[in-house]
Design an enzyme around this catalytic site. Structure first.
Site, PDB file in Angstrom:
ATOM      1  N   CYS A  96      -2.637  24.503 -21.185  1.00 30.39           N
ATOM      2  CA  CYS A  96      -1.362  24.352 -21.896  1.00 30.39           C
ATOM      3  C   CYS A  96      -1.748  23.948 -23.309  1.00 30.39           C
ATOM      4  CB  CYS A  96      -0.497  23.276 -21.241  1.00 30.39           C
ATOM      5  SG  CYS A  96       0.963  22.854 -22.228  1.00 30.39           S
ATOM      6  N   CYS A 103       1.029  21.250 -24.990  1.00 29.26           N
ATOM      7  CA  CYS A 103       1.103  19.860 -24.505  1.00 29.26           C
ATOM      8  C   CYS A 103       0.159  19.711 -23.324  1.00 29.26           C
ATOM      9  CB  CYS A 103       2.547  19.439 -24.208  1.00 29.26           C
ATOM     10  SG  CYS A 103       3.502  20.517 -23.135  1.00 29.26           S
ATOM     11  N   SER A 104       0.671  19.558 -22.111  1.00 32.41           N
ATOM     12  CA  SER A 104      -0.235  19.331 -20.982  1.00 32.41           C
ATOM     13  C   SER A 104       0.382  19.804 -19.672  1.00 32.41           C
ATOM     14  CB  SER A 104      -0.582  17.843 -20.890  1.00 32.41           C
ATOM     15  OG  SER A 104       0.605  17.076 -20.815  1.00 32.41           O
ATOM     16  N   CYS A 105       1.168  20.898 -19.723  1.00 33.10           N
ATOM     17  CA  CYS A 105       1.808  21.428 -18.513  1.00 33.10           C
ATOM     18  C   CYS A 105       0.736  21.729 -17.461  1.00 33.10           C
ATOM     19  CB  CYS A 105       2.582  22.701 -18.843  1.00 33.10           C
ATOM     20  SG  CYS A 105       3.912  22.415 -20.032  1.00 33.10           S
TER      21      CYS A 105
END
Lengths: 112, 196, 92
Positions: free
Chosen positions: B104, B107-109
């Site tokens: 991702c 962000c940090s999906c």
């Protein structure tokens, strides 16, 4: 929430991402703006993240597509593919491909 | 690195925030404890490993999983609806000629329901910036040298879909039970930064 | 005008550093921040998109200097403060 907008693209369609450059929240990364890819899947309809982040009372609900890009079309080199999940308003048809219905109604793509 | 002093300063800041939000009635201690218990006890790569072991053992399940993972997960007692909102899950299968890896960049999906909270490297700028640009080099740093000519797809999660890699079944595992197969599956295998 | 979080394809961040046998949380406060965020989104205090936006609005220097859960902490502080301001504004 708004009524979902109609699905405009189908798997196999060539699409071009808009070359927009907003300074607010969006889910179209800079590396994939103004680039041409191919629709892999229609994943369903979801509230547009840009609108939700801005607390719009009625966020637009749009189809989200998995779009695959060739590394060469993103970076000028590379053999791999990169996919992104993109809301419909991030996408348009590449110039010269008309606006006919997919997946079988596409016109020939312009040679660039 | 942050020293003890910095760390205790942040901890104090978190306590102040927590007290303020509890005071305003926005959260309760009980809610916070329940969230943590659910995450620490429920969400871990063991879930993803069970899905993979079933897919290796049952060709029909594998087919259903790749076609519509949300519909197939309940067959192994799992679901994507346990989090904040139901997410679409797409499982992507590695083959002899094609390798998949997840990221991702914005962000940090991450598929927390199936893999648990993500490791720090997955959330780092180094990984997020580089794997979309030079996946072969990044995978080599993880010790995964892909043969020339193998296709690579990097899945950048940017909306409401989460991804999980279905690794290739290791050779010589024909006699193993589903439980034994699940033990072979690693978190890095499910992200695509390792083969099994 | 891409934001500081939008790092795909950027150079200069160096090799990927993997921490062996990494714990889920490195300190109790990280776990508390994690739980706060989920609880507040569940309650509808803010959405995940607003949360991501609040992280992205960090000044780039602060974003890059902060650890992952320090960014979360910052975003929760900002969003709950903005919510308070909006409510006070509405009373006028």
């Amino acid at each position: 929430m708004s009524e979902p907008v109609a699905v405009r693209f189908a798997p196999g369609d060539r699409v071009r991402t808009r070359a927009v450059d907003p300074d607010r929240h969006t889910r179209l990364p800079a590396y994939a703006r103004g680039r041409t890819g191919r629709v892999l899947a229609v994943t369903g309809s979801w509230p547009l993240a840009d609108d939700v982040a801005r607390r719009r009372a009625e966020p637009r609900v749009e189809p989200v597509y998995t779009v695959v890009f060739a590394a060469r079309d993103l970076w000028g080199e590379g053999e791999h593919d990169v996919t992104l999940d993109l809301w419909q308003s991030y996408l348009e048809r590449p110039e010269g491909t008309g606006d006919g219905p997919g997946p079988y109604g596409r016109k020939k793509e312009a040679v660039s | 690195m942050s020293g003890e002093h910095t760390s205790s300063a942040v901890a104090a800041r978190v306590r102040r925030l927590e007290e303020r939000l509890i005071g305003e009635g926005l959260v309760t201690d009980g809610e916070l404890d329940a969230v943590l218990t659910a995450v620490l006890e429920g969400a871990s790569p063991l879930n993803g490993a069970r899905v993979v072991a079933r897919a290796w053992s049952d060709a029909g399940f594998r087919e259903r999983l790749l076609a519509d993972a949300n519909a197939a997960l309940p067959e192994v007692g799992l679901s994507m609806a346990g989090g904040l909102q139901e997410q679409r899950l797409k499982v992507v299968a590695n083959t002899a000629g094609h390798h998949n890896v997840l990221v991702c960049t914005l962000c940090s999906c991450y598929p927390v329901a199936l893999l648990g909270p993500s490791p720090s490297w997955y959330k780092s700028e180094a990984y997020r910036s580089r794997v979309v640009r030079e996946p072969r080099a990044v995978l080599a740093e993880f010790g995964l040298e892909l043969p020339d000519g193998q296709e690579i797809t990097v899945w950048d999660s940017s909306a409401e879909s989460r991804y999980m890699v279905l690794p290739r079944r290791p050779a010589g595992t024909g006699d193993l039970t589903e439980e034994q197969l699940a033990e072979l599956v690693t978190r890095e295998g499910l992200i695509g930064t390792a083969a099994l | 005008m891409s934001r500081v979080n939008d790092v795909g394809g950027q150079t200069g961040f160096g090799p990927v550093v993997v921490e062996e046998d990494e714990p889920v949380f490195h300190a109790d406060w990280e776990a508390r921040v994690y739980a706060l965020n989920i609880a507040l989104v569940r309650r509808g205090v803010y959405t995940l998109d607003e949360f991501r936006d609040a992280i992205e609005r960090m000044p780039p220097q602060a974003y890059l200097a902060a650890s992952y859960y320090e960014r979360w902490l910052h975003a929760i502080e900002v969003l709950t403060a903005e919510r308070g301001d909006a409510e006070r504004g509405g009373d006028e």
